[in-house]
Design an enzyme around this catalytic site. Structure first.
Site, PDB file in Angstrom:
ATOM      1  N   ASN A 142       0.838  -1.193   0.000  1.00  0.00           N
ATOM      2  CA  ASN A 142       0.000   0.000   0.000  1.00  0.00           C
ATOM      3  C   ASN A 142       0.881   1.254   0.000  1.00  0.00           C
ATOM      4  OD1 ASN A 142      -1.890   2.086   0.759  1.00  0.00           O
ATOM      5  ND2 ASN A 142      -3.245   0.461   1.496  1.00  0.00           N
ATOM      6  N   HIS A 185     -11.959  -4.137 -14.421  1.00  0.00           N
ATOM      7  CA  HIS A 185     -12.378  -3.028 -13.564  1.00  0.00           C
ATOM      8  C   HIS A 185     -13.842  -3.156 -13.126  1.00  0.00           C
ATOM      9  CE1 HIS A 185     -12.119   1.133 -12.090  1.00  0.00           C
ATOM     10  NE2 HIS A 185     -13.309   1.324 -12.609  1.00  0.00           N
ATOM     11  N   GLY A 196     -16.659   3.358   2.267  1.00  0.00           N
ATOM     12  CA  GLY A 196     -15.338   3.977   2.260  1.00  0.00           C
ATOM     13  C   GLY A 196     -14.380   3.407   1.228  1.00  0.00           C
ATOM     14  N   SER A 239     -12.314   3.266  -1.959  1.00  0.00           N
ATOM     15  CA  SER A 239     -11.837   4.433  -2.689  1.00  0.00           C
ATOM     16  C   SER A 239     -11.954   4.224  -4.183  1.00  0.00           C
ATOM     17  CB  SER A 239     -10.377   4.685  -2.317  1.00  0.00           C
ATOM     18  OG  SER A 239      -9.614   3.518  -2.542  1.00  0.00           O
ATOM     19  N   HIS A 281     -10.999  -5.235  -5.249  1.00  0.00           N
ATOM     20  CA  HIS A 281      -9.746  -5.342  -4.504  1.00  0.00           C
ATOM     21  C   HIS A 281     -10.020  -5.477  -3.021  1.00  0.00           C
ATOM     22  CE1 HIS A 281     -10.825  -1.103  -3.942  1.00  0.00           C
ATOM     23  NE2 HIS A 281     -10.022  -1.087  -2.883  1.00  0.00           N
ATOM     24  N   HIS A 310     -11.463 -13.653   9.871  1.00  0.00           N
ATOM     25  CA  HIS A 310     -10.834 -13.741  11.181  1.00  0.00           C
ATOM     26  C   HIS A 310     -10.070 -15.058  11.265  1.00  0.00           C
ATOM     27  CE1 HIS A 310     -13.305 -10.474  13.451  1.00  0.00           C
ATOM     28  NE2 HIS A 310     -12.254 -10.000  12.807  1.00  0.00           N
ATOM     29  N   GLN A 337     -28.056  -1.690  18.207  1.00  0.00           N
ATOM     30  CA  GLN A 337     -29.463  -2.069  18.139  1.00  0.00           C
ATOM     31  C   GLN A 337     -29.829  -2.363  16.699  1.00  0.00           C
ATOM     32  OE1 GLN A 337     -31.939   0.292  16.818  1.00  0.00           O
ATOM     33  NE2 GLN A 337     -33.753  -0.875  17.389  1.00  0.00           N
TER      34      GLN A 337
HETATM   35  P1  H2U Z   1      -9.818   0.979  -0.193  1.00  0.00           P
HETATM   36  O1  H2U Z   1     -10.604   1.094  -1.450  1.00  0.00           O
HETATM   37  O2  H2U Z   1     -10.416  -0.062   0.762  1.00  0.00           O
HETATM   38  O3  H2U Z   1      -9.571   2.318   0.432  1.00  0.00           O
HETATM   39  O4  H2U Z   1      -8.383   0.387  -0.595  1.00  0.00           O
HETATM   40  C1  H2U Z   1      -7.547   1.006  -1.517  1.00  0.00           C
HETATM   41  C2  H2U Z   1      -6.165   1.207  -0.941  1.00  0.00           C
HETATM   42  O5  H2U Z   1      -5.288   1.527  -2.005  1.00  0.00           O
HETATM   43  C3  H2U Z   1      -6.067   2.348   0.058  1.00  0.00           C
HETATM   44  O6  H2U Z   1      -5.674   1.809   1.320  1.00  0.00           O
HETATM   45  C4  H2U Z   1      -4.288   2.385  -1.545  1.00  0.00           C
HETATM   46  C5  H2U Z   1      -4.976   3.262  -0.510  1.00  0.00           C
HETATM   47  O7  H2U Z   1      -4.061   3.643   0.477  1.00  0.00           O
HETATM   48  N1  H2U Z   1      -3.729   3.114  -2.685  1.00  0.00           N
HETATM   49  C6  H2U Z   1      -2.432   2.885  -3.071  1.00  0.00           C
HETATM   50  O8  H2U Z   1      -1.724   2.135  -2.409  1.00  0.00           O
HETATM   51  N2  H2U Z   1      -1.920   3.505  -4.200  1.00  0.00           N
HETATM   52  C7  H2U Z   1      -2.635   4.397  -4.944  1.00  0.00           C
HETATM   53  O9  H2U Z   1      -2.145   4.853  -5.955  1.00  0.00           O
HETATM   54  C8  H2U Z   1      -3.985   4.808  -4.534  1.00  0.00           C
HETATM   55  C9  H2U Z   1      -4.594   4.043  -3.392  1.00  0.00           C
HETATM   56 ZN    ZN Z   2      -9.585  -0.475 -12.504  1.00  0.00          ZN
END
Ligand code: H2U
Ligand code: ZN
Length: 347
Positions: free
Chosen positions: A75, A113, A159, A161, A166, A281, A323
């Site tokens: 990441n 995608h 949340g 992104s 993924h 888990h 609840q």
């Molecule tokens: P989420 O959609 O659950 O946020 O996961 C996407 C992750 O991808 C997020 O943790 C990482 C973000 O930090 N990311 C990258 O590592 N590189 C990128 O160029 C954009 C997003």
């Molecule tokens: Zn894509």
């Protein structure tokens, strides 16, 4: 049939040893509050602006390879870093902190995608199961790592992104809160009953049948008796097995199959790209055996009564106890009643 279908009651979660308040008489209340935008699935197989699609540049400047199926990378905005050190602060047990080293990765499920677990082929989801297994084993073998959390945030409401299919892997030095609660509860149960908590629980659920959503030869999906989120479910292997890397070939394929079935039923409830946070888990990666641990996945979807009305965790739930209105039994029935053919794939 479960009692209390029309009266307020509370149910106990033996995994976390916490309670949930259930108010089935409250489902008819009107809603004039916030509504969400309908989640529509991505329409294109390749998006030149997506940072997860093959061949595209990420925020770090790195270029993704032209991967064929799955792709794992560190990441670029990792919440946990390997170089966090081992510092500690403790002022009288009141102001306490410690360094938390770790490793965060992102796993792309497919080069496509526009796909989701619900619409991927079982053999392709099986590849993802293989990656999860490898990541758990590899990260868990690192002496600085004590726990590996694999989770997927799906949909903007939860949340995520990016719609590209993924998940994330966060490997931490310490045991996260939820896992610590579940470890203590499963250990105590094993000691008291000389049996596995979730093996015993699964037996009860299969007998009662009213909270079972779907099943195959090796896995069962249930709305747990103590569910908090409206359409919360739990996935359990029938065999007592602790981690994904301990599944045999037939079980790993069955996991891929039930993930597809469950995700499809979710999308079919409101004919929308059903948002959720899900995750596995697995036992602490602390080098010791964990015979008490039974592998499971939790799905926490926020949608409540339509594609645009979500559940909020506020008020009494923040200050007191979570609840829910619709009972676990009603939610399971709704999930059972929809087709397991995806609404977008119907002729
Ligand atoms: P989420 O959609 O659950 O946020 O996961 C996407 C992750 O991808 C997020 O943790 C990482 C973000 O930090 N990311 C990258 O590592 N590189 C990128 O160029 C954009 C997003
Ligand atoms: Zn894509």
């Amino acid at each position: 049939m479960m009692r209390f279908q029309g009266t307020s009651h509370r149910r106990f979660n033996p995994l976390t040893r916490e309670w949930v308040l259930v108010s089935p008489h409250r489902t008819q209340r009107p809603w004039q509050g916030q509504t969400e935008r309908t989640a529509t699935p991505a329409a294109v197989q390749y998006d030149p602006d997506c940072y997860l699609c093959p061949g595209n540049r990420r925020a770090s400047g790195d270029v993704n390879p032209d991967y064929a199926h799955t792709f794992v990378f560190d990441n670029d905005f990792a919440a946990l870093r390997a170089d966090a050190g081992d510092g500690k602060v403790d002022h009288g047990g009141l102001i306490v902190a410690e360094a938390e080293p770790g490793i965060c990765r992102v796993v792309c499920f497919s080069r496509r995608h526009d796909l989701t677990l619900a619409r991927m082929q079982v053999e392709d989801i099986r590849r993802v199961v293989g990656v999860w297994s490898e990541q758990y084993r590899q990260l868990g073998a690192d002496p600085t790592i004590g726990s590996v959390q694999i989770f997927e945030n799906r949909g903007a409401m939860m949340g995520a992104s990016n719609p590209h299919p993924h998940c994330q892997v966060w490997a931490s030095h310490s045991l996260p809160n939820e896992l610590a609660k579940e470890l203590a509860a499963q250990r105590d149960y094993r000691q008291a009953h000389r049996a596995c908590m979730l093996c015993d629980y699964l037996k009860l659920e299969l007998q009662a049948a009213e909270r079972v959503v779907c099943q195959n030869a090796h896995f069962v999906a249930v709305v747990p008796f103590w569910a908090v989120w409206p359409f919360e479910t739990m996935l359990l292997p029938r065999r007592h097995v602790g981690s994904i890397d301990a599944l045999d070939e037939a079980e790993a394929t069955a996991l891929a199959d039930i993930l597809r079935l469950l995700a499809t039923r979710y999308d079919n409830v409101f004919e929308t790209a059903f948002p959720y946070s899900m995750g596995f888990h697995q036992p602490p990666a602390d080098g010791s055996a964990h015979p008490e641990w039974h592998l499971h996945a939790h799905f926490f979807p926020p949608l409540l009564r339509s594609a645009t009305v979500r559940k909020f965790m506020v008020g009494f739930e923040m200050l007191g106890t979570p609840q829910r209105d619709i009972t676990a039994e009603t939610a399971a029935e709704r999930l059972r009643d929809v087709s397991d053919v995806h609404y977008l794939d119907r002729a």
